[in-house]
Design a protein around this motif. Structure first.
Motif, PDB file in Angstrom:
ATOM      1  N   ARG A 220       0.707  -1.260  -0.122  1.00  0.00           N
ATOM      2  CA  ARG A 220       0.088  -0.041  -0.013  1.00  0.00           C
ATOM      3  C   ARG A 220       0.709   1.289   0.031  1.00  0.00           C
ATOM      4  NH1 ARG A 220      -5.233  -1.229   3.804  1.00  0.00           N
ATOM      5  NH2 ARG A 220      -5.822  -3.085   3.065  1.00  0.00           N
ATOM      6  N   LEU A 221       2.152   1.043  -0.270  1.00  0.00           N
ATOM      7  CA  LEU A 221       2.852   2.101  -0.072  1.00  0.00           C
ATOM      8  C   LEU A 221       3.119   2.788   1.143  1.00  0.00           C
ATOM      9  CD1 LEU A 221       2.596   3.743  -3.726  1.00  0.00           C
ATOM     10  CD2 LEU A 221       4.515   2.479  -2.806  1.00  0.00           C
ATOM     11  N   ASN A 222       2.917   2.209   2.128  1.00  0.00           N
ATOM     12  CA  ASN A 222       2.905   2.604   3.491  1.00  0.00           C
ATOM     13  C   ASN A 222       4.267   2.296   4.170  1.00  0.00           C
ATOM     14  OD1 ASN A 222       2.604   2.996   6.206  1.00  0.00           O
ATOM     15  ND2 ASN A 222       0.321   2.230   6.276  1.00  0.00           N
ATOM     16  N   MET A 223       4.994   3.492   4.536  1.00  0.00           N
ATOM     17  CA  MET A 223       6.271   3.247   5.240  1.00  0.00           C
ATOM     18  C   MET A 223       6.229   3.151   6.807  1.00  0.00           C
ATOM     19  SD  MET A 223       8.378   5.548   2.326  1.00  0.00           S
ATOM     20  CE  MET A 223       8.181   5.346   0.765  1.00  0.00           C
ATOM     21  N   SER A 224       4.997   2.728   7.289  1.00  0.00           N
ATOM     22  CA  SER A 224       4.816   2.965   8.792  1.00  0.00           C
ATOM     23  C   SER A 224       6.003   1.762   9.498  1.00  0.00           C
ATOM     24  CB  SER A 224       3.438   2.726   9.295  1.00  0.00           C
ATOM     25  OG  SER A 224       3.033   1.382   8.832  1.00  0.00           O
ATOM     26  N   GLN A 225       6.119   0.710   8.707  1.00  0.00           N
ATOM     27  CA  GLN A 225       7.076  -0.159   9.187  1.00  0.00           C
ATOM     28  C   GLN A 225       8.343   0.363   9.517  1.00  0.00           C
ATOM     29  OE1 GLN A 225       6.665  -4.393   7.634  1.00  0.00           O
ATOM     30  NE2 GLN A 225       4.835  -3.676   6.494  1.00  0.00           N
ATOM     31  N   GLN A 226       8.924   0.941   8.256  1.00  0.00           N
ATOM     32  CA  GLN A 226      10.085   1.738   8.545  1.00  0.00           C
ATOM     33  C   GLN A 226      10.199   2.504   9.645  1.00  0.00           C
ATOM     34  OE1 GLN A 226      12.720   1.210   6.256  1.00  0.00           O
ATOM     35  NE2 GLN A 226      13.982   2.895   7.378  1.00  0.00           N
ATOM     36  N   CYS A 227       9.105   3.589   9.912  1.00  0.00           N
ATOM     37  CA  CYS A 227       9.153   4.100  11.048  1.00  0.00           C
ATOM     38  C   CYS A 227       9.251   3.693  12.346  1.00  0.00           C
ATOM     39  CB  CYS A 227       7.897   5.137  11.011  1.00  0.00           C
ATOM     40  SG  CYS A 227       7.794   6.368   9.455  1.00  0.00           S
ATOM     41  N   VAL A 228       8.457   2.419  12.211  1.00  0.00           N
ATOM     42  CA  VAL A 228       8.939   1.696  13.644  1.00  0.00           C
ATOM     43  C   VAL A 228       9.929   1.311  13.730  1.00  0.00           C
ATOM     44  CG1 VAL A 228       8.232  -0.581  14.707  1.00  0.00           C
ATOM     45  CG2 VAL A 228       6.436   0.859  13.492  1.00  0.00           C
ATOM     46  N   LEU A 229      10.725   0.760  12.622  1.00  0.00           N
ATOM     47  CA  LEU A 229      12.215   0.295  12.851  1.00  0.00           C
ATOM     48  C   LEU A 229      12.932   1.491  13.180  1.00  0.00           C
ATOM     49  CD1 LEU A 229      12.540  -1.866   9.522  1.00  0.00           C
ATOM     50  CD2 LEU A 229      12.303  -2.798  11.982  1.00  0.00           C
ATOM     51  N   ALA A 230      13.119   2.520  12.768  1.00  0.00           N
ATOM     52  CA  ALA A 230      13.794   3.844  13.018  1.00  0.00           C
ATOM     53  C   ALA A 230      13.571   3.958  14.422  1.00  0.00           C
ATOM     54  CB  ALA A 230      13.317   4.790  12.223  1.00  0.00           C
ATOM     55  N   ALA A 231      12.422   4.022  15.081  1.00  0.00           N
ATOM     56  CA  ALA A 231      11.977   4.444  16.414  1.00  0.00           C
ATOM     57  C   ALA A 231      12.868   3.302  17.340  1.00  0.00           C
ATOM     58  CB  ALA A 231      10.442   4.277  16.731  1.00  0.00           C
ATOM     59  N   LYS A 232      12.907   1.983  16.859  1.00  0.00           N
ATOM     60  CA  LYS A 232      13.321   1.083  17.629  1.00  0.00           C
ATOM     61  C   LYS A 232      14.868   1.244  17.895  1.00  0.00           C
ATOM     62  CE  LYS A 232      10.200  -2.841  17.034  1.00  0.00           C
ATOM     63  NZ  LYS A 232       9.890  -4.367  16.435  1.00  0.00           N
ATOM     64  N   ARG A 233      15.359   1.613  16.615  1.00  0.00           N
ATOM     65  CA  ARG A 233      16.760   1.999  16.557  1.00  0.00           C
ATOM     66  C   ARG A 233      17.203   3.148  17.548  1.00  0.00           C
ATOM     67  NH1 ARG A 233      16.748   0.562  10.909  1.00  0.00           N
ATOM     68  NH2 ARG A 233      16.214   2.845  10.379  1.00  0.00           N
ATOM     69  N   ALA A 234      16.174   4.181  17.488  1.00  0.00           N
ATOM     70  CA  ALA A 234      16.528   5.340  18.447  1.00  0.00           C
ATOM     71  C   ALA A 234      16.244   4.845  19.932  1.00  0.00           C
ATOM     72  CB  ALA A 234      15.380   6.449  18.183  1.00  0.00           C
ATOM     73  N   ASN A 235      15.369   4.000  20.248  1.00  0.00           N
ATOM     74  CA  ASN A 235      15.390   3.552  21.507  1.00  0.00           C
ATOM     75  C   ASN A 235      16.312   2.819  21.997  1.00  0.00           C
ATOM     76  OD1 ASN A 235      13.083   4.781  22.226  1.00  0.00           O
ATOM     77  ND2 ASN A 235      11.477   3.112  21.321  1.00  0.00           N
ATOM     78  N   ARG A 236      16.974   1.858  21.094  1.00  0.00           N
ATOM     79  CA  ARG A 236      18.232   1.141  21.647  1.00  0.00           C
ATOM     80  C   ARG A 236      19.171   2.123  21.765  1.00  0.00           C
ATOM     81  NH1 ARG A 236      16.281  -2.543  17.489  1.00  0.00           N
ATOM     82  NH2 ARG A 236      17.795  -1.696  16.084  1.00  0.00           N
ATOM     83  N   ILE A 237      19.558   3.116  20.899  1.00  0.00           N
ATOM     84  CA  ILE A 237      20.651   3.861  21.296  1.00  0.00           C
ATOM     85  C   ILE A 237      20.220   4.717  22.482  1.00  0.00           C
ATOM     86  CG2 ILE A 237      21.730   6.121  20.291  1.00  0.00           C
ATOM     87  CD1 ILE A 237      21.092   5.132  17.720  1.00  0.00           C
ATOM     88  N   LEU A 238      19.167   5.168  22.754  1.00  0.00           N
ATOM     89  CA  LEU A 238      18.949   5.791  24.175  1.00  0.00           C
ATOM     90  C   LEU A 238      19.373   4.980  25.330  1.00  0.00           C
ATOM     91  CD1 LEU A 238      15.400   7.538  23.514  1.00  0.00           C
ATOM     92  CD2 LEU A 238      17.566   8.640  23.952  1.00  0.00           C
ATOM     93  N   GLY A 239      18.931   3.532  25.275  1.00  0.00           N
ATOM     94  CA  GLY A 239      19.292   2.734  26.309  1.00  0.00           C
ATOM     95  C   GLY A 239      20.729   2.545  26.282  1.00  0.00           C
ATOM     96  N   CYS A 240      21.618   2.650  25.175  1.00  0.00           N
ATOM     97  CA  CYS A 240      22.834   2.549  25.221  1.00  0.00           C
ATOM     98  C   CYS A 240      23.665   3.790  25.897  1.00  0.00           C
ATOM     99  CB  CYS A 240      23.399   2.424  23.886  1.00  0.00           C
ATOM    100  SG  CYS A 240      23.167   0.772  23.098  1.00  0.00           S
ATOM    101  N   ILE A 241      23.166   4.811  25.653  1.00  0.00           N
ATOM    102  CA  ILE A 241      23.537   5.973  26.211  1.00  0.00           C
ATOM    103  C   ILE A 241      23.173   6.103  27.852  1.00  0.00           C
ATOM    104  CG2 ILE A 241      23.201   8.600  26.373  1.00  0.00           C
ATOM    105  CD1 ILE A 241      22.588   8.553  23.426  1.00  0.00           C
ATOM    106  N   LYS A 242      22.002   5.573  28.168  1.00  0.00           N
ATOM    107  CA  LYS A 242      21.695   5.713  29.603  1.00  0.00           C
ATOM    108  C   LYS A 242      22.623   4.642  30.248  1.00  0.00           C
ATOM    109  CE  LYS A 242      17.829   4.562  32.455  1.00  0.00           C
ATOM    110  NZ  LYS A 242      16.196   4.072  32.675  1.00  0.00           N
ATOM    111  N   HIS A 243      22.981   3.284  29.687  1.00  0.00           N
ATOM    112  CA  HIS A 243      23.419   2.435  30.482  1.00  0.00           C
ATOM    113  C   HIS A 243      25.084   2.564  30.387  1.00  0.00           C
ATOM    114  CE1 HIS A 243      19.352   0.615  30.449  1.00  0.00           C
ATOM    115  NE2 HIS A 243      19.751   0.363  31.415  1.00  0.00           N
TER     116      HIS A 243
END
Length: 276
Positions: A220-243
């Motif tokens: 459907r030319l929907n890129m929401s899955q790409q946004c979800v993956l980008a958000a997950k990467r951002a959260n992982r990086i935040l976790g690395c920064i925190k710990h």
């Protein structure tokens, strides 16, 4: 010397407009983003008109490693390169050998009659005529190739299959192979019909979503899955920064956030903005 030859080659290709406009890899002023815009502007226009579009994502098997030197040199001559440049490239490619080492066991040396360096502009020259005679929309980023067209009628389906036949024929006469297990079809539009296509005698598989130059999109030319993956990467990086970062200095945290996290979040906003 290599830089001098490369510079002369790039000037010749640019001044004589030899590399076709559908090639976006290793070309100045072009990028992954421009490639995506070029292809999907046409695709979304067709879908917006209510048409059904099939997009075929093609993958060459070890493209850079399998370019035959003899055919490459002929193409260099045919695109008007000077005899000196062609002779230099020939000398540069000739006399190479390779062997395999596995657990200390070594094979004999074998002459290398194919292959160009990763990221070489020589690949652009070699596959420049890949789209010759194409009836549908075709786009290239180095060896990553996309083919798409409206298939509402039998005429459109047959045109897409003819283009696939042409590409397979090009691969055969140029000593290349498609990795058919990685070639996929993405069906775009409202129709539930799923037309089938083949390369030579092998039917290509359909895919519910496909990653195109790093961007994941669905039928459907929907890129929401790409946004979800980008958000997950951002959260992982935040976790690395925190710990991992002992300093709790505001300046340090802001610097890390701006450099590592913010680009991923901005990426999400860019994709979500048109739908908000």
């Amino acid at each position: 010397m290599e830089k001098i030859i490369l510079g002369a080659t790039e000037r010749h290709l640019k001044n004589n407009a030899i590399i076709r406009h559908i090639q976006h890899g290793f070309a100045k002023g072009k990028s992954c983003l421009i490639n995506l815009i070029f292809f999907y502007d046409e695709v979304t226009h067709l879908v917006g008109e209510g048409k059904v579009v099939d997009a075929v994502f093609l993958d060459f098997s070890k493209a850079f490693d399998t370019v035959p030197h003899s055919i490459l040199l002929d193409k260099l001559s045919n695109c008007g390169m000077s005899g000196f440049t062609v002779h230099w490239v020939k000398n540069w490619l000739n006399g190479r050998a390779q062997r395999v080492v596995v657990n200390g066991a070594t094979s004999g040396w074998q002459p290398a009659t194919s292959g160009v360096p990763q990221g070489s502009i020589l690949l652009n020259i070699f596959i420049n005529d890949l789209d010759a005679g194409a009836e549908c929309t075709i786009s290239k980023f180095a060896d990553d190739t996309k083919l798409g067209g409206a298939i509402d009628s039998l005429k459109g389906q047959e045109a897409l299959q003819r283009d696939l036949d042409r590409l397979e024929h090009w691969a055969i006469i140029n000593g290349m192979k498609f990795n058919k297990s990685k070639c996929r079809i993405l069906h775009l539009g409202q129709s539930k019909a799923r037309y089938k296509y083949k390369l030579r005698e092998e039917w290509l598989e359909s895919s519910p979503a496909e990653r195109d130059l790093g961007v994941l999109l669905d039928s459907r030319l929907n890129m929401s899955q790409q946004c979800v993956l980008a958000a997950k990467r951002a959260n992982r990086i935040l976790g690395c920064i925190k710990h991992s970062i002992t300093s709790q200095s505001k300046e340090v945290i802001i610097l890390l956030y701006s450099a590592l996290v913010q680009p991923h979040l901005e990426y999400c906003v860019q994709f979500w903005a048109p739908t908000i």
